[in-house]
Design a protein around this motif. Structure first.
Motif, PDB file in Angstrom:
ATOM      1  N   GLU A  52     -31.630 -23.590   7.720  1.00  0.00           N
ATOM      2  CA  GLU A  52     -31.474 -25.040   7.547  1.00  0.00           C
ATOM      3  C   GLU A  52     -30.199 -25.348   6.767  1.00  0.00           C
ATOM      4  O   GLU A  52     -29.455 -26.267   7.108  1.00  0.00           O
ATOM      5  CB  GLU A  52     -32.683 -25.633   6.820  1.00  0.00           C
ATOM      6  CG  GLU A  52     -33.969 -25.594   7.599  1.00  0.00           C
ATOM      7  CD  GLU A  52     -34.074 -26.673   8.657  1.00  0.00           C
ATOM      8  OE1 GLU A  52     -33.713 -27.832   8.393  1.00  0.00           O
ATOM      9  OE2 GLU A  52     -34.521 -26.339   9.769  1.00  0.00           O
ATOM     10  N   GLY A  98     -27.984 -31.369   1.218  1.00  0.00           N
ATOM     11  CA  GLY A  98     -27.381 -30.044   1.175  1.00  0.00           C
ATOM     12  C   GLY A  98     -27.798 -29.231  -0.040  1.00  0.00           C
ATOM     13  O   GLY A  98     -27.278 -28.143  -0.267  1.00  0.00           O
ATOM     14  N   SER A 134     -23.637 -36.335  13.989  1.00  0.00           N
ATOM     15  CA  SER A 134     -23.206 -35.289  13.076  1.00  0.00           C
ATOM     16  C   SER A 134     -22.036 -35.805  12.244  1.00  0.00           C
ATOM     17  O   SER A 134     -21.059 -36.314  12.783  1.00  0.00           O
ATOM     18  CB  SER A 134     -22.776 -34.052  13.871  1.00  0.00           C
ATOM     19  OG  SER A 134     -22.011 -33.188  13.075  1.00  0.00           O
ATOM     20  N   LEU A 176     -34.162 -29.298  -0.304  1.00  0.00           N
ATOM     21  CA  LEU A 176     -34.547 -28.885   1.042  1.00  0.00           C
ATOM     22  C   LEU A 176     -35.731 -27.931   1.000  1.00  0.00           C
ATOM     23  O   LEU A 176     -36.660 -28.051   1.805  1.00  0.00           O
ATOM     24  CB  LEU A 176     -33.354 -28.243   1.752  1.00  0.00           C
ATOM     25  CG  LEU A 176     -33.511 -27.994   3.245  1.00  0.00           C
ATOM     26  CD1 LEU A 176     -33.954 -29.240   3.998  1.00  0.00           C
ATOM     27  CD2 LEU A 176     -32.213 -27.465   3.825  1.00  0.00           C
ATOM     28  N   CYS A 216     -26.966 -27.415   8.026  1.00  0.00           N
ATOM     29  CA  CYS A 216     -26.463 -28.561   7.273  1.00  0.00           C
ATOM     30  C   CYS A 216     -24.961 -28.423   7.020  1.00  0.00           C
ATOM     31  O   CYS A 216     -24.197 -29.369   7.174  1.00  0.00           O
ATOM     32  CB  CYS A 216     -27.221 -28.700   5.958  1.00  0.00           C
ATOM     33  SG  CYS A 216     -26.636 -30.068   4.951  1.00  0.00           S
ATOM     34  N   GLU A 217     -24.545 -27.227   6.651  1.00  0.00           N
ATOM     35  CA  GLU A 217     -23.127 -26.985   6.396  1.00  0.00           C
ATOM     36  C   GLU A 217     -22.303 -27.159   7.669  1.00  0.00           C
ATOM     37  O   GLU A 217     -21.210 -27.731   7.645  1.00  0.00           O
ATOM     38  CB  GLU A 217     -22.927 -25.582   5.823  1.00  0.00           C
ATOM     39  CG  GLU A 217     -21.518 -25.337   5.338  1.00  0.00           C
ATOM     40  CD  GLU A 217     -21.378 -24.005   4.627  1.00  0.00           C
ATOM     41  OE1 GLU A 217     -20.395 -23.298   4.936  1.00  0.00           O
ATOM     42  OE2 GLU A 217     -22.229 -23.671   3.792  1.00  0.00           O
ATOM     43  N   THR A 219     -23.015 -29.037  10.348  1.00  0.00           N
ATOM     44  CA  THR A 219     -23.017 -30.411  10.852  1.00  0.00           C
ATOM     45  C   THR A 219     -22.514 -31.423   9.835  1.00  0.00           C
ATOM     46  O   THR A 219     -22.116 -32.519  10.203  1.00  0.00           O
ATOM     47  CB  THR A 219     -24.434 -30.835  11.268  1.00  0.00           C
ATOM     48  OG1 THR A 219     -25.280 -30.833  10.117  1.00  0.00           O
ATOM     49  CG2 THR A 219     -24.996 -29.932  12.350  1.00  0.00           C
ATOM     50  N   PHE A 274     -32.234 -32.858   4.035  1.00  0.00           N
ATOM     51  CA  PHE A 274     -31.226 -32.129   4.814  1.00  0.00           C
ATOM     52  C   PHE A 274     -29.824 -32.589   4.432  1.00  0.00           C
ATOM     53  O   PHE A 274     -28.945 -31.770   4.172  1.00  0.00           O
ATOM     54  CB  PHE A 274     -31.487 -32.348   6.307  1.00  0.00           C
ATOM     55  CG  PHE A 274     -30.574 -31.569   7.202  1.00  0.00           C
ATOM     56  CD1 PHE A 274     -30.806 -30.230   7.462  1.00  0.00           C
ATOM     57  CD2 PHE A 274     -29.483 -32.183   7.799  1.00  0.00           C
ATOM     58  CE1 PHE A 274     -29.962 -29.504   8.303  1.00  0.00           C
ATOM     59  CE2 PHE A 274     -28.641 -31.461   8.635  1.00  0.00           C
ATOM     60  CZ  PHE A 274     -28.886 -30.126   8.885  1.00  0.00           C
ATOM     61  N   ASN A 275     -29.620 -33.894   4.391  1.00  0.00           N
ATOM     62  CA  ASN A 275     -28.287 -34.430   4.106  1.00  0.00           C
ATOM     63  C   ASN A 275     -27.834 -34.166   2.679  1.00  0.00           C
ATOM     64  O   ASN A 275     -26.637 -34.176   2.398  1.00  0.00           O
ATOM     65  CB  ASN A 275     -28.238 -35.920   4.403  1.00  0.00           C
ATOM     66  CG  ASN A 275     -28.251 -36.207   5.888  1.00  0.00           C
ATOM     67  OD1 ASN A 275     -27.997 -35.345   6.710  1.00  0.00           O
ATOM     68  ND2 ASN A 275     -28.570 -37.440   6.234  1.00  0.00           N
ATOM     69  N   GLY A 286     -24.510 -32.786   7.901  1.00  0.00           N
ATOM     70  CA  GLY A 286     -25.628 -33.730   7.825  1.00  0.00           C
ATOM     71  C   GLY A 286     -25.597 -34.660   9.026  1.00  0.00           C
ATOM     72  O   GLY A 286     -24.734 -34.555   9.905  1.00  0.00           O
TER      73      GLY A 286
END
Length: 110
Positions: A56, A35, A85, A40, A60-61, A63, A32-33, A65
């Protein structure tokens, strides 16, 4: 120097190394982190085939990550963690439940 992601993964591994939920959470955070669509997608294909890749990536964008702050509770197939976040700085309680058998697909992630 360790990045926040490395620290998060090491923390999860050190606290609950052999628990499927911990391994899945660490793998999810890493994918996830990143991006990265490919990373992913590879994670979702194995662990959460019903989750939507585009959704997802949008999350991700939004937050930026998440950084793992601490583990709140842990069992072999369930884990609750406090994450922060990166983009907004908000703290969120993340609850993960996985199937008990390999490949430990995600039953719920909220």
């Amino acid at each position: 120097m360790l990045t926040p992601l490395c620290v998060a993964v090491l923390l999860v591994q050190a606290q609950v190394r052999e628990r499927p939920a911990a391994r899945t959470l660490a793998a999810w955070l890493e994918a996830f982190n990143s991006g990265e669509r490919g990373r992913l997608k590879a994670f979702l294909d194995v662990h959460a085939p019903k989750r939507e890749l585009e959704r997802e990536l949008e999350f991700c964008e939004e937050t930026g990550g998440f950084d793992l702050v601490r583990i709140l509770s842990s069992a072999p197939a369930e884990m609750t963690a406090l994450v922060r976040s990166r983009e907004l700085g908000h703290y969120v309680e993340l609850a993960l439940r996985v199937e008990p058998e390999p490949p430990h697909r995600i039953v719920s992630l909220r």
